[in-house]
Design an enzyme around this catalytic site. Structure first.
Site, PDB file in Angstrom:
ATOM      1  N   ASP A  10      -3.631   7.315   4.750  1.00 28.98           N
ATOM      2  CA  ASP A  10      -3.151   5.961   4.998  1.00 28.98           C
ATOM      3  C   ASP A  10      -3.828   5.395   6.248  1.00 28.98           C
ATOM      4  O   ASP A  10      -4.230   6.150   7.135  1.00 28.98           O
ATOM      5  CB  ASP A  10      -1.630   6.009   5.200  1.00 28.98           C
ATOM      6  CG  ASP A  10      -0.989   4.627   5.207  1.00 28.98           C
ATOM      7  OD1 ASP A  10      -1.652   3.658   4.779  1.00 28.98           O
ATOM      8  OD2 ASP A  10       0.168   4.525   5.630  1.00 28.98           O
ATOM      9  N   GLU A  11      -3.964   4.062   6.320  1.00 29.44           N
ATOM     10  CA  GLU A  11      -4.547   3.375   7.483  1.00 29.44           C
ATOM     11  C   GLU A  11      -5.923   3.950   7.839  1.00 29.44           C
ATOM     12  O   GLU A  11      -6.228   4.223   9.004  1.00 29.44           O
ATOM     13  CB  GLU A  11      -3.606   3.471   8.699  1.00 29.44           C
ATOM     14  CG  GLU A  11      -2.213   2.913   8.457  1.00 29.44           C
ATOM     15  CD  GLU A  11      -2.152   1.395   8.387  1.00 29.44           C
ATOM     16  OE1 GLU A  11      -3.223   0.755   8.378  1.00 29.44           O
ATOM     17  OE2 GLU A  11      -1.043   0.841   8.323  1.00 29.44           O
TER      18      GLU A  11
ATOM     19  N   ARG B 108       1.678 -11.520  10.136  1.00 24.71           N
ATOM     20  CA  ARG B 108       3.022 -10.980  10.379  1.00 24.71           C
ATOM     21  C   ARG B 108       4.094 -11.959   9.917  1.00 24.71           C
ATOM     22  O   ARG B 108       5.244 -11.594   9.717  1.00 24.71           O
ATOM     23  CB  ARG B 108       3.259 -10.709  11.874  1.00 24.71           C
ATOM     24  CG  ARG B 108       2.367  -9.689  12.553  1.00 24.71           C
ATOM     25  CD  ARG B 108       2.220  -8.426  11.796  1.00 24.71           C
ATOM     26  NE  ARG B 108       1.024  -8.470  10.946  1.00 24.71           N
ATOM     27  CZ  ARG B 108       0.764  -7.614   9.960  1.00 24.71           C
ATOM     28  NH1 ARG B 108       1.640  -6.672   9.665  1.00 24.71           N
ATOM     29  NH2 ARG B 108      -0.353  -7.708   9.257  1.00 24.71           N
TER      30      ARG B 108
ATOM     31  N   LYS C 134       0.812  -1.215   0.000  1.00 28.80           N
ATOM     32  CA  LYS C 134       0.000   0.000   0.000  1.00 28.80           C
ATOM     33  C   LYS C 134       0.848   1.268   0.000  1.00 28.80           C
ATOM     34  O   LYS C 134       0.484   2.257  -0.629  1.00 28.80           O
ATOM     35  CB  LYS C 134      -0.954   0.019   1.189  1.00 28.80           C
ATOM     36  CG  LYS C 134      -0.281   0.117   2.552  1.00 28.80           C
ATOM     37  CD  LYS C 134      -1.300   0.131   3.668  1.00 28.80           C
ATOM     38  CE  LYS C 134      -0.646   0.211   5.027  1.00 28.80           C
ATOM     39  NZ  LYS C 134       0.138   1.430   5.233  1.00 28.80           N
ATOM     40  N   THR C 135       1.997   1.235   0.691  1.00 28.57           N
ATOM     41  CA  THR C 135       2.838   2.436   0.739  1.00 28.57           C
ATOM     42  C   THR C 135       3.372   2.772  -0.645  1.00 28.57           C
ATOM     43  O   THR C 135       3.405   3.946  -1.048  1.00 28.57           O
ATOM     44  CB  THR C 135       4.000   2.243   1.726  1.00 28.57           C
ATOM     45  OG1 THR C 135       3.467   1.889   3.012  1.00 28.57           O
ATOM     46  CG2 THR C 135       4.810   3.520   1.868  1.00 28.57           C
TER      47      THR C 135
ATOM     48  N   GLN D  79      -7.916  -5.244   9.360  1.00 32.41           N
ATOM     49  CA  GLN D  79      -6.865  -4.909  10.319  1.00 32.41           C
ATOM     50  C   GLN D  79      -7.273  -3.748  11.230  1.00 32.41           C
ATOM     51  O   GLN D  79      -6.419  -3.052  11.778  1.00 32.41           O
ATOM     52  CB  GLN D  79      -5.568  -4.566   9.582  1.00 32.41           C
ATOM     53  CG  GLN D  79      -4.992  -5.739   8.801  1.00 32.41           C
ATOM     54  CD  GLN D  79      -3.637  -5.416   8.206  1.00 32.41           C
ATOM     55  OE1 GLN D  79      -2.625  -5.379   8.891  1.00 32.41           O
ATOM     56  NE2 GLN D  79      -3.619  -5.190   6.898  1.00 32.41           N
TER      57      GLN D  79
END
Length: 715
Positions: free
Chosen positions: A230-231, A638, A33-34, A261
């Protein structure tokens, strides 16, 4: 020269090339995503020639914002040159609000040099209010009251509206609700009197400013033509409202996030914002990023199966080109110490046999209290580790003391800072004298610094000794002298560093720190921290001066203090990124909440039992288990290569074994994905060659299905 998009997959490119209008990018765990955000901003600047000044990027941590800005700068520089990025704003929500309030907070009655209180300062203010309105601070915990006040602010409730909210809260008894409601209004009044805001106020007041002052709202609507977030799943109602106000004129809002998330409801985040984005922004386009670049397919399938049981979510199923990888392991131990011992030994053996560095391994748990037994076991095996929760540089007493002087110089109304250092170094000013000054200031609606002028009258009423009067007079002269010298300081790094060094000398910090230490080595460590503080002010990025004006020393100090205070409050999020970048070769121990955004080759998700995951509080309250399930999903995703889930048959409580049940979330993982080892009664045949062969036969149909899916996506 054009921006090279070949590194992006088709869905990422689609998000980058989206023209105008609202856009929701559903970015699954590890889906890049970044990179997508960076390329979209770079595309707007380099290809569509949108001025960088007209773009706003928002994140939740300074680290994430800095990395995004750096990526954008590199991409744009290659195509359009470095100058094309001038004026680009990529920051945290809180940093943006500080800028807005510094520029326009006068419309709300705040001076531009308002202080941002840290948590200790907030408690000092609240405890003073408790004393003045006859609330027993032994009966009511200040941290809890401040948390509830913060929750009310995140819901944009005014003090007059909050009493009903507190009374309806399941978290509070009636007494606590009434005490919190009584404190809220007084607390806000006192902050306004002190020309101060707490962390929640930055959003709270910025929203009020934009809602009630059309000229300010119109200014930022015209400036920021494209807003990217973002997020987005972590936004609370205040942040949601802020975005709505910033995009009222245009709807060029691009939000990136993953409802699967969303794990921070306890601090105000509302997953409904991302789940209902299309309702809030009609005509919004949705693009799914479901290709994972982190984990193997067996790990991803387990994660997909767990999260699919949540009913309220955007459907998505992560996949990877990394192959199927090793099966997941479920290991059953007899009790807590055996679990910790097994994990420590397993890490030790894997590191030695597979030639892995310690930093490849992470131990994830639901609650901080679970870490103790793992720490003990790792120490027995001499395995180096790092654990979340170490003291931050900015939390050290000597650092906070010096910063308090500087904050008071910048804002004479900062009562919290004054209380901290009025008798540091010791000036013979006792607690009774400080309380007398505070009471006088409170009753007369004054900041305490103004009350210092009347110290002879006030402290004589409190039977204060003449030495305290002399100490108060010396302190007042010191602060005014530092303030005057700051105003005459050249607006440069060299100038502000020299002023900082001189101020530390005049305040007598070295002697004060030395007197607090029992040995020279301790003093050396603490004094290094003070010198590091001076070093950090020399690294200050100089702010842009107001149009038609020149920078002055007070502005540089205020900019530095802003950054320090925001860093303290945002350190919980930033520390995750700092751990990821750490060069130390250590096993990482951290909570599932703290693990979000990180990745490790080998993950041990421990305590996979009812009562830990889901947490016993959720079970007892019979509330929605969806967030606990998302927390489990975050933990699973993770892992890059290997995931081991451990649980105990019993937990020793008060010296007696208490039986434990397997986590309901493990029940959702298909048996063919798990190799189960029961170590509580010794090894069984589940780890034998025959068992492995049977397992491989079970998953063969699944593997062929994955391959077909990969071929389909490639096509």
């Amino acid at each position: 020269m054009s921006l090279n998009l070949n590194r992006l997959n088709p869905n990422q490119r689609e998000a980058v090339l989206h023209r105008d209008g609202p856009l929701l990018v559903l970015a699954g765990a590890g889906s890049g995503k970044t990179s997508t955000m960076a390329y979209r901003i770079a595309h707007l600047i380099a290809e569509r020639h949108v001025p960088a000044l007209a773009i706003l990027g928002l994140s939740f941590t300074n680290k994430a914002a800095g990395e995004l800005k750096e990526r954008v700068s590199k991409l744009v520089t290659q195509v359009a040159g470095a100058r094309a990025c001038r004026g680009l704003t990529i920051s945290t929500f809180h940093s943006l609000c500080v800028r807005i309030l510094r520029a326009h907070g006068g419309k709300l009655g705040f001076q531009p040099n308002f202080t941002i209180l840290d948590e200790n300062d907030q408690k000092d203010v609240l405890k003073q209010i408790f004393r003045n309105i006859r609330i027993d601070d032994r009966k009511f915990d200040a941290d809890r009251v401040l948390f509830e006040i913060g929750q009310a602010k995140s819901k944009l409730l005014k003090p007059a509206e909050a009493e009903a909210y507190f009374l309806e809260s399941k978290r509070l008894t009636t007494d606590y609700a009434l005490a919190t409601a009584s404190s809220f209004a007084k607390y806000q009044e006192q902050l306004r009197l002190l020309n101060a805001m707490d962390f929640d106020d930055l959003l709270y007041h910025a929203v009020a400013l934009l809602e009630n002052h059309e000229d300010v709202r119109e200014h930022y609507n015209q400036r920021f033509r494209y807003v990217l977030v973002d997020e987005y799943q972590d936004t609370n109602p205040t942040q949601f409202r802020l975005l709505s106000l910033l995009t009222r004129r245009q709807q060029n809002l691009c939000v990136v996030g993953d409802d699967d998330q969303s794990i921070y409801s306890w601090r105000g985040a509302d997953a409904a914002h991302i789940l209902e984005f299309a309702r809030h922004y009609p005509g919004a386009r949705t693009i799914l990023l479901d290709q994972n670049y982190r984990s193997t397919n067996l790990i991803l399938r387990a994660a997909n199966e767990v999260i699919s049981k949540n009913s309220k979510r955007h459907p998505k199923s992560l996949w990877s080109e990394r192959g199927d990888g090793a099966p997941l392991s479920e290991v059953i131990l007899e009790e807590d110490r055996a679990e910790a011992e097994w994990v420590a030994r397993e890490i030790f053996d894997r590191a030695r046999e597979q030639h892995r560095p310690w930093k490849d391994f992470a131990i994830l748990y639901r609650s901080n209290a679970q870490s103790r037994s793992f720490e003990e076991a790792l120490r027995r095996y001499a395995v180096p580790y790092k654990i979340v929760g170490g003291m931050s540089f900015l939390d050290r007493k000597e650092v906070k003391d010096v910063l308090s002087y500087w904050r008071l110089v910048a804002n004479l109304k900062d009562d919290a800072s004054l209380r901290r250092v009025l008798n540091w170094p010791a000036r013979g000013i006792g607690k009774a004298t400080i309380e007398a000054l505070g009471t006088y200031a409170f009753e007369n609606h004054l900041p305490i610094f103004e009350a210092l002028e009347r110290a002879p009258v006030i402290v004589s009423g409190a039977k204060g000794p003449s030495r305290s009067e002399q100490g108060i007079a010396a302190f007042r002269a010191l602060i005014l002298g530092l303030r005057q010298s700051l105003e005459q300081t050249p607006a440069s790094r060299e100038g502000i560093v020299e002023w900082a060094r001189r101020s530390i000398e005049l305040m007598g910090a070295k002697k004060a720190v030395e007197e607090e230490c029992d040995e020279p080595a301790e003093f050396a460590r603490k004094w290094d921290n003070v010198e590091e503080l001076v070093h950090s002010i020399g690294q200050l990025t100089l702010p842009d001066p107001p149009e038609g004006e020149a920078l002055q020393g007070p502005q540089l100090l205020q900019e530095f203090l802003n950054r320090m205070t925001l860093d303290v409050r945002e350190q919980e999020e930033d520390s995750k990124d700092e751990r990821k970048d750490s060069e130390g070769d250590q096993v990482t121990l951290l909570t599932l909440h703290g693990s979000k955004g990180l990745e490790f080759p080998v993950v041990f998700l421990v305590g996979a039992e009812e009562g830990f995951l889901p947490h016993k509080r959720t079970i007892e309250e019979a509330t929605d288990f969806s967030e606990e399930r998302r927390l489990c999903y975050v933990g699973i995703t993770r892992a890059k290569d290997h995931l081991v889930l451990t649980r105990a048959r019993n937990r020793i409580r008060y010296g007696k074994p208490v039986p434990r049940l397997r986590s309901r979330f493990l029940q959702d993982i298909p048996l063919e994905l798990l190799l189960t080892r029961d170590e509580s009664h010794g090894p069984d045949d589940s780890d034998s060659a025959e068992a492995r062969k049977a397992h491989e036969e079970k998953v063969s149909s699944y593997l062929s299905g994955i391959k077909a899916l990969l071929e389909k996506n490639k096509g």
